[in-house]
Design a protein around this motif. Structure first.
Motif, mmCIF file in Angstrom:
data_model
loop_
_atom_site.group_PDB
_atom_site.id
_atom_site.type_symbol
_atom_site.label_atom_id
_atom_site.label_comp_id
_atom_site.label_asym_id
_atom_site.label_seq_id
_atom_site.Cartn_x
_atom_site.Cartn_y
_atom_site.Cartn_z
ATOM 1 N N LEU A 224 -10.713 0.145 7.694
ATOM 2 C CA LEU A 224 -10.794 1.128 7.096
ATOM 3 C C LEU A 224 -10.562 2.476 5.528
ATOM 4 C CD1 LEU A 224 -11.270 4.096 8.719
ATOM 5 C CD2 LEU A 224 -8.766 4.576 9.122
ATOM 6 N N VAL A 225 -9.223 3.033 5.203
ATOM 7 C CA VAL A 225 -9.109 2.446 3.438
ATOM 8 C C VAL A 225 -10.436 2.243 2.934
ATOM 9 C CG1 VAL A 225 -8.071 2.947 1.637
ATOM 10 C CG2 VAL A 225 -6.433 3.106 3.980
ATOM 11 N N VAL A 226 -10.797 0.638 2.624
ATOM 12 C CA VAL A 226 -11.835 0.685 1.604
ATOM 13 C C VAL A 226 -13.174 1.530 2.083
ATOM 14 C CG1 VAL A 226 -12.799 -1.367 0.795
ATOM 15 C CG2 VAL A 226 -10.093 -1.839 1.227
ATOM 16 N N SER A 227 -13.182 1.472 2.900
ATOM 17 C CA SER A 227 -14.426 2.168 4.053
ATOM 18 C C SER A 227 -14.912 3.188 3.639
ATOM 19 C CB SER A 227 -14.575 1.178 5.247
ATOM 20 O OG SER A 227 -14.134 2.215 6.355
ATOM 21 N N VAL A 228 -14.039 4.009 3.533
ATOM 22 C CA VAL A 228 -14.129 5.715 3.270
ATOM 23 C C VAL A 228 -14.387 5.303 1.425
ATOM 24 C CG1 VAL A 228 -12.592 7.966 3.328
ATOM 25 C CG2 VAL A 228 -12.601 6.620 5.014
ATOM 26 N N VAL A 229 -13.904 4.884 1.164
ATOM 27 C CA VAL A 229 -13.019 5.534 -0.146
ATOM 28 C C VAL A 229 -14.619 4.901 -1.013
ATOM 29 C CG1 VAL A 229 -11.805 4.708 -2.520
ATOM 30 C CG2 VAL A 229 -10.737 5.865 -0.076
ATOM 31 N N GLY A 230 -15.063 3.284 -0.937
ATOM 32 C CA GLY A 230 -15.453 3.282 -1.199
ATOM 33 C C GLY A 230 -15.715 2.733 -2.521
ATOM 34 N N ASP A 231 -16.916 2.418 -3.994
ATOM 35 C CA ASP A 231 -16.297 2.769 -4.700
ATOM 36 C C ASP A 231 -16.230 4.181 -6.009
ATOM 37 O OD1 ASP A 231 -18.869 4.342 -4.586
ATOM 38 O OD2 ASP A 231 -20.232 2.807 -6.067
ATOM 39 N N LEU A 232 -15.663 4.536 -5.177
ATOM 40 C CA LEU A 232 -14.766 6.392 -6.157
ATOM 41 C C LEU A 232 -14.169 5.840 -7.066
ATOM 42 C CD1 LEU A 232 -15.486 9.134 -3.183
ATOM 43 C CD2 LEU A 232 -17.126 8.463 -5.170
ATOM 44 N N PRO A 233 -14.031 6.368 -7.523
ATOM 45 C CA PRO A 233 -12.930 5.925 -8.777
ATOM 46 C C PRO A 233 -11.419 6.841 -8.719
ATOM 47 C CG PRO A 233 -13.964 8.496 -9.859
ATOM 48 C CD PRO A 233 -14.615 7.336 -8.495
ATOM 49 N N VAL A 234 -11.314 6.341 -7.478
ATOM 50 C CA VAL A 234 -9.288 6.772 -6.953
ATOM 51 C C VAL A 234 -8.171 5.746 -6.862
ATOM 52 C CG1 VAL A 234 -7.893 8.427 -4.909
ATOM 53 C CG2 VAL A 234 -10.664 8.369 -4.976
ATOM 54 N N LYS A 235 -6.996 6.064 -7.038
ATOM 55 C CA LYS A 235 -5.946 5.217 -7.405
ATOM 56 C C LYS A 235 -5.659 4.455 -5.606
ATOM 57 C CE LYS A 235 -2.859 5.050 -10.499
ATOM 58 N NZ LYS A 235 -1.588 5.772 -11.616
ATOM 59 N N HIS A 236 -5.023 3.008 -5.320
ATOM 60 C CA HIS A 236 -4.849 3.363 -4.247
ATOM 61 C C HIS A 236 -3.582 2.595 -4.277
ATOM 62 C CE1 HIS A 236 -8.885 2.192 -2.449
ATOM 63 N NE2 HIS A 236 -8.960 1.926 -3.360
ATOM 64 N N GLY A 237 -2.578 2.946 -3.289
ATOM 65 C CA GLY A 237 -1.153 2.805 -3.092
ATOM 66 C C GLY A 237 -0.174 1.864 -1.833
ATOM 67 N N GLU A 238 0.552 1.603 -1.950
ATOM 68 C CA GLU A 238 0.322 1.587 -0.492
ATOM 69 C C GLU A 238 2.236 2.136 -0.133
ATOM 70 O OE1 GLU A 238 0.484 -2.927 1.449
ATOM 71 O OE2 GLU A 238 2.552 -2.577 0.818
ATOM 72 N N LEU A 239 2.521 2.775 1.226
ATOM 73 C CA LEU A 239 4.190 3.412 1.456
ATOM 74 C C LEU A 239 3.728 2.372 2.460
ATOM 75 C CD1 LEU A 239 3.579 7.258 0.908
ATOM 76 C CD2 LEU A 239 4.283 4.816 -0.618
ATOM 77 N N ASP A 240 5.081 2.039 2.760
ATOM 78 C CA ASP A 240 5.569 1.997 4.365
ATOM 79 C C ASP A 240 6.451 2.393 4.596
ATOM 80 O OD1 ASP A 240 6.088 -0.091 6.574
ATOM 81 O OD2 ASP A 240 7.131 -1.733 5.097
ATOM 82 N N PRO A 241 6.060 3.096 5.962
ATOM 83 C CA PRO A 241 7.237 3.553 6.686
ATOM 84 C C PRO A 241 8.178 3.100 7.626
ATOM 85 C CG PRO A 241 5.284 3.244 8.022
ATOM 86 C CD PRO A 241 4.466 2.905 6.673
ATOM 87 N N LEU A 242 8.377 1.925 7.156
ATOM 88 C CA LEU A 242 9.224 1.057 7.894
ATOM 89 C C LEU A 242 9.931 0.492 7.010
ATOM 90 C CD1 LEU A 242 6.830 -0.649 10.666
ATOM 91 C CD2 LEU A 242 9.031 1.601 11.463
ATOM 92 N N GLY A 243 9.770 0.390 5.597
ATOM 93 C CA GLY A 243 10.300 -0.325 5.206
ATOM 94 C C GLY A 243 10.753 -1.803 5.054
ATOM 95 N N ALA A 244 9.820 -2.328 5.440
ATOM 96 C CA ALA A 244 10.404 -3.456 6.007
ATOM 97 C C ALA A 244 10.996 -4.647 5.222
ATOM 98 C CB ALA A 244 9.025 -4.042 6.410
#
Length: 270
Positions: A224-244
């Motif tokens: 979903l994230v990839v489809s919305v952002v496409g090739d726009l120059p925006v940085k990607h990160g990862e957050l985990d609300p569960l801290g697994a």
């Protein structure tokens, strides 16, 4: 005679330890971040987590073995009926147990986000209630959390105005308390797909440069994230609300807070 005294001492010590272990209360945390909180005052052999690490509470269903663990626990730490409706009936069925409901510890001015483990004031109240139920001291945890909050505010200060998207609305407490600029979420809950109007609005925000980073979550597909952002120059990160990825330890929750701040800074920094 000396041997006999030593043997008696060993037997007495063993019996005392077994008696202590038998009377020490069993604690069950519903999700991993609450287990991180509980680990500050609960020994690992008396602490269990209902949901396996990395499992989302949004689509969880209790198994018979889970019901057994609920029945065996003396103290249950949970986030309340909105986030975990499958526990509500058991809270009514077994009122003799100590149920620490984080949703009841929130104040009216706080966001209504049911992910209450991301609210520091709520967590401090819950941990104090747990410590009181176990006859333990909560002050050490409070000091560790205070230092983690100070660290978070210090490292986040340069990026507080930079906009970002999160995968789903799980971070409202953290965003509100740390004064961050969350400008949108790809979905309200992981089970609810966003509409075309919402997706188009997000694409427009991305094109206008209002978003410096988009955060995905390890439990869910990034499609979903990839489809919305496409090739726009925006940085990607990862957050985990569960801290697994964070191991259970006495300082696990303060580490969780610092880790969230570090991950945010890494993506939001220029």
């Amino acid at each position: 005679m000396k041997f006999l005294k030593t043997a008696v001492l060993v037997i007495f010590t063993t019996l005392s330890f077994n008696l202590w272990a038998a009377t020490e209360k069993k604690v069950l945390a519903s999700v991993h971040p609450l287990a991180l909180v509980a680990a500050s005052v609960v020994n690992s052999d008396r602490l269990q987590t209902l949901l396996p690490a990395g499992t989302s509470p949004h689509d969880f269903a209790l198994r018979p073995s889970d019901v057994d663990r609920l029945q065996e626990a003396d103290v249950i730490l949970w986030t309340g009926p909105v986030a975990e409706p499958y526990l509500s009936g058991f809270a009514r069925r077994w009122p003799d147990k100590t149920w620490i409901d984080l949703s009841k510890l929130a104040t009216p001015e706080q966001p209504r986000d049911p992910h209450y483990w991301l609210s520091v004031p709520v967590v401090l109240k819950a941990q104090a209630a747990l410590a009181d139920a176990l006859g333990k001291d909560a002050s050490g945890f409070a000091r560790q959390v205070e230092r983690a909050v100070l660290y978070s505010d210090q490292v986040l200060a340069p990026v507080k105005d930079r906009g970002f998207f999160v995968f789903h609305r799980a971070y409202d407490h953290w965003v509100y308390e740390r004064g961050l600029n969350q400008v949108g979420a790809f979905t309200l809950t992981p089970e609810q797909k966003p509409g075309m109007r919402t997706l188009q609005m997000m694409r427009d925000q991305l094109r206008r440069g209002e978003v410096a980073c988009v955060f995905r979550e390890p439990e869910f597909s990034p499609a979903l994230v990839v489809s919305v952002v496409g090739d726009l120059p925006v940085k990607h990160g990862e957050l985990d609300p569960l801290g697994a990825h964070i191991d259970l330890s006495s300082d696990g929750y303060p580490y969780f807070l610092r880790d969230l701040a570090d991950r945010a800074v890494n993506c939001l920094s220029l």
